[in-house]
Motif scaffolding. Structure first.
Motif, PDB file in Angstrom:
ATOM      1  N   ILE A  30       1.021  -1.141   0.030  1.00 49.31           N
ATOM      2  CA  ILE A  30       0.008   0.072   0.071  1.00 49.31           C
ATOM      3  C   ILE A  30       0.837   1.241  -0.204  1.00 49.31           C
ATOM      4  N   ALA A  32       0.462   5.167   1.015  1.00 46.58           N
ATOM      5  CA  ALA A  32      -0.483   5.991   1.534  1.00 46.58           C
ATOM      6  C   ALA A  32       0.178   7.570   1.343  1.00 46.58           C
ATOM      7  N   GLY A  33       0.739   8.254   2.607  1.00 48.67           N
ATOM      8  CA  GLY A  33       1.430   9.747   2.109  1.00 48.67           C
ATOM      9  C   GLY A  33       2.625   9.306   1.390  1.00 48.67           C
ATOM     10  N   GLY A  34       3.270   8.177   1.510  1.00 48.93           N
ATOM     11  CA  GLY A  34       4.528   7.913   1.057  1.00 48.93           C
ATOM     12  C   GLY A  34       5.788   8.569   1.869  1.00 48.93           C
ATOM     13  N   MET A  35       5.637   9.096   2.829  1.00 52.54           N
ATOM     14  CA  MET A  35       6.578   9.895   3.576  1.00 52.54           C
ATOM     15  C   MET A  35       7.514   9.005   4.116  1.00 52.54           C
ATOM     16  N   SER A  36       7.268   7.637   4.394  1.00 55.19           N
ATOM     17  CA  SER A  36       8.280   6.551   4.873  1.00 55.19           C
ATOM     18  C   SER A  36       8.571   5.705   3.565  1.00 55.19           C
ATOM     19  N   LEU A  37       7.645   5.157   2.965  1.00 54.36           N
ATOM     20  CA  LEU A  37       7.936   4.387   1.680  1.00 54.36           C
ATOM     21  C   LEU A  37       8.629   4.890   0.681  1.00 54.36           C
ATOM     22  N   GLY A 102       7.253  15.341  12.711  1.00 50.70           N
ATOM     23  CA  GLY A 102       7.955  15.961  11.751  1.00 50.70           C
ATOM     24  C   GLY A 102       7.960  17.439  11.257  1.00 50.70           C
ATOM     25  N   THR A 111       0.208  10.096   7.187  1.00 43.82           N
ATOM     26  CA  THR A 111      -1.000   9.961   7.787  1.00 43.82           C
ATOM     27  C   THR A 111      -0.798   8.818   9.027  1.00 43.82           C
ATOM     28  N   ASP A 124       5.711   8.496  16.703  1.00 48.41           N
ATOM     29  CA  ASP A 124       5.079   9.481  17.877  1.00 48.41           C
ATOM     30  C   ASP A 124       3.548   8.815  17.886  1.00 48.41           C
ATOM     31  N   LEU A 167      -5.354  -1.149   6.428  1.00 47.29           N
ATOM     32  CA  LEU A 167      -5.816  -0.487   7.565  1.00 47.29           C
ATOM     33  C   LEU A 167      -6.863   0.491   7.136  1.00 47.29           C
TER      34      LEU A 167
HETATM   35  C1  FAD Z   1      11.507  14.262   7.366  1.00 51.33           C
HETATM   36  C2  FAD Z   1      10.560  13.384   7.838  1.00 51.33           C
HETATM   37  C3  FAD Z   1      10.303  13.457   9.432  1.00 51.33           C
HETATM   38  C4  FAD Z   1       9.617  12.665   9.900  1.00 51.33           C
HETATM   39  N1  FAD Z   1       9.407  12.905  11.393  1.00 51.33           N
HETATM   40  C5  FAD Z   1       8.497  12.081  12.013  1.00 51.33           C
HETATM   41  C6  FAD Z   1       8.461  12.379  13.467  1.00 51.33           C
HETATM   42  O1  FAD Z   1       8.890  13.434  13.969  1.00 51.33           O
HETATM   43  N2  FAD Z   1       7.619  11.546  14.156  1.00 51.33           N
HETATM   44  C7  FAD Z   1       7.015  10.431  13.480  1.00 51.33           C
HETATM   45  O2  FAD Z   1       6.219   9.688  14.038  1.00 51.33           O
HETATM   46  N3  FAD Z   1       7.015  10.345  12.197  1.00 51.33           N
HETATM   47  C8  FAD Z   1       7.829  11.074  11.493  1.00 51.33           C
HETATM   48  N4  FAD Z   1       7.896  10.855   9.967  1.00 51.33           N
HETATM   49  C9  FAD Z   1       7.338   9.548   9.479  1.00 51.33           C
HETATM   50  C10 FAD Z   1       5.799  10.141   8.942  1.00 51.33           C
HETATM   51  O3  FAD Z   1       5.266  10.127   9.951  1.00 51.33           O
HETATM   52  C11 FAD Z   1       5.380   9.031   8.049  1.00 51.33           C
HETATM   53  O4  FAD Z   1       4.382  10.103   7.365  1.00 51.33           O
HETATM   54  C12 FAD Z   1       4.499   7.932   8.388  1.00 51.33           C
HETATM   55  O5  FAD Z   1       5.560   7.068   9.164  1.00 51.33           O
HETATM   56  C13 FAD Z   1       3.981   7.182   7.490  1.00 51.33           C
HETATM   57  O6  FAD Z   1       2.920   7.468   6.956  1.00 51.33           O
HETATM   58  P1  FAD Z   1       2.560   7.715   5.383  1.00 51.33           P
HETATM   59  O7  FAD Z   1       1.149   8.010   5.036  1.00 51.33           O
HETATM   60  O8  FAD Z   1       3.429   8.659   4.633  1.00 51.33           O
HETATM   61  O9  FAD Z   1       2.624   6.119   4.823  1.00 51.33           O
HETATM   62  P2  FAD Z   1       3.617   5.538   3.664  1.00 51.33           P
HETATM   63  O10 FAD Z   1       4.894   5.796   3.641  1.00 51.33           O
HETATM   64  O11 FAD Z   1       2.839   5.655   2.303  1.00 51.33           O
HETATM   65  O12 FAD Z   1       3.614   3.991   4.039  1.00 51.33           O
HETATM   66  C14 FAD Z   1       4.465   3.529   5.116  1.00 51.33           C
HETATM   67  C15 FAD Z   1       4.134   2.002   5.417  1.00 51.33           C
HETATM   68  O13 FAD Z   1       2.818   1.541   5.655  1.00 51.33           O
HETATM   69  C16 FAD Z   1       1.875   0.766   4.830  1.00 51.33           C
HETATM   70  N5  FAD Z   1       0.483   1.455   4.676  1.00 51.33           N
HETATM   71  C17 FAD Z   1       0.526   2.526   4.868  1.00 51.33           C
HETATM   72  N6  FAD Z   1      -0.905   2.787   4.836  1.00 51.33           N
HETATM   73  C18 FAD Z   1      -1.393   1.725   5.005  1.00 51.33           C
HETATM   74  C19 FAD Z   1      -2.718   0.985   5.305  1.00 51.33           C
HETATM   75  N7  FAD Z   1      -3.762   2.085   5.206  1.00 51.33           N
HETATM   76  N8  FAD Z   1      -3.006  -0.191   5.235  1.00 51.33           N
HETATM   77  C20 FAD Z   1      -1.908  -0.896   5.175  1.00 51.33           C
HETATM   78  N9  FAD Z   1      -0.590  -0.678   4.953  1.00 51.33           N
HETATM   79  C21 FAD Z   1      -0.264   0.671   4.958  1.00 51.33           C
HETATM   80  C22 FAD Z   1       3.000   1.022   3.470  1.00 51.33           C
HETATM   81  O14 FAD Z   1       2.763  -0.304   2.639  1.00 51.33           O
HETATM   82  C23 FAD Z   1       4.013   1.118   4.031  1.00 51.33           C
HETATM   83  O15 FAD Z   1       4.751  -0.222   4.241  1.00 51.33           O
HETATM   84  C24 FAD Z   1       8.846  11.733   9.279  1.00 51.33           C
HETATM   85  C25 FAD Z   1       9.128  11.518   8.102  1.00 51.33           C
HETATM   86  C26 FAD Z   1       9.889  12.324   7.241  1.00 51.33           C
HETATM   87  C27 FAD Z   1      10.257  12.311   5.744  1.00 51.33           C
END
Ligand code: FAD
Length: 292
Positions: A30, A32-37, A102, A111, A124, A167
């Protein structure tokens, strides 16, 4: 760096997304926001044959309330959570935690759902989810189920969801009584992941007795953890400074931080857990109207 090649799917419905995951037999993830993936794909820490972008599925973008609960859709962004009056009125702890994620750019796309599924030991949202005893609402080929926060994280970057499950939302049940909350996070610099994070939710009755205690810790174990023994120390009796100090000490003894060159030694983090738990408990109890 550029990521390796992958197929890209953008389903319009949840059913379609589940079918795509199921038919990929573990080869799709999946998005989602792509911030980790996306950073993991770009740095080639992972290589994934197919991405299923759930950004077009509107039903996942809602914040819904019932008589005694709140459901945050898995595609609601951290920014929208931060701005939601409904969330702030029902669960101010969630609003407070959202401001610590972040920076605004990250919160505009990231997300709560993605963060919980990513299961970063330093996330967090994990501490908040555990302190509030949230439930993960999950849909897969066999239907839907709820996973309690206590059994959601199964280790570093892993959860008890299976690979064909999505999820869809996170449910939080209203907590009776006079409530107080606090999130205490120590970070090296603004916007950084936690060196230590402690989320606290407290409820007390008219006589000052603690009727609910939720303490979630992040960055001090292989996944976010609940400080259950520390909760027991204050639950069921009037909260005093002595019980707060004792609870904070227990939280620091029962966590399992590791030494790391960036954020400090295990001993230092244990010390911070004690400080942050004490601060968070004092703030939460005062907000709930308790006298300490
Ligand atoms: C510069 C930077 C600073 C950050 N600082 C912090 C911080 O201070 N504290 C903090 O907690 N986080 C921090 N993050 C992480 C941020 O919170 C990410 O947004 C979060 O970890 C992942 O959310 P996402 O929606 O981007 O998920 P994605 O990156 O799209 O997905 C992350 C993972 O979850 C899976 N996934 C996503 N959604 C679903 C779903 N609905 N069902 C099943 N699987 C799913 C994906 O397949 C992937 O494996 C930071 C990130 C960056 C780039």
């Amino acid at each position: 760096m550029y990521p390796g090649t992958f197929d890209y799917h953008r389903p319009q419905t949840l059913k379609e997304a589940v079918e795509l995951l199921e038919s990929s037999r573990g080869n799709a993830r999946i998005l989602a926001g792509g911030m980790s993936l996306i950073p993991m794909l770009k740095s080639r820490i992972v290589s994934i044959p197919a991405l299923v972008d759930i950004g077009k599925i509107d039903e996942l973008k809602k914040v819904e309330t019932g008589k005694d609960h709140l459901i945050i859709g898995s595609m609601v962004t951290d920014h929208d959570i931060e701005e939601s009056r409904t969330v702030g009125e029902m669960f101010p702890l969630i609003t407070e935690v959202s401001r610590w994620i972040g920076d605004p750019q990250v919160r505009n796309r990231g997300t709560m759902g993605g963060s919980l599924c990513h299961a970063d030991p330093s996330g967090d949202w994990g501490a908040c989810f555990l302190a509030l005893r949230g439930k993960a609402l999950v849909t897969g080929p066999k239907g839907t189920r709820k996973i309690d926060s206590d059994s959601f994280f199964s280790g570093p970057f892993s959860t008890s969801m299976n690979e064909s499950e999505i999820l869809t939302g996170i449910e939080f049940n209203q907590i009776d009584g006079m409530n107080g909350h606090a999130y205490e996070k120590i970070e090296r610099k603004a916007g950084d992941f936690a060196t230590v994070g402690v989320a606290v939710q407290i409820s007390i009755d008219e006589k000052g007795k603690c009727t609910y205690a939720g303490i979630g810790l992040t960055s001090v174990s292989s996944s976010p953890i609940r400080a259950a023994e520390a909760e027991k120390e204050i639950l069921g009796k009037p909260v005093t400074m002595k019980s707060i100090e004792s609870s904070a000490r227990i939280a620091s003894e029962h966590c399992d931080p590791s030494d790391d060159p960036l954020r400090g030694s295990a001993e230092f983090k244990r010390y911070l857990v004690g400080i942050c738990t004490k601060r968070a408990l004092i703030r939460a109890v005062k907000e709930a109207g308790g006298v300490i």
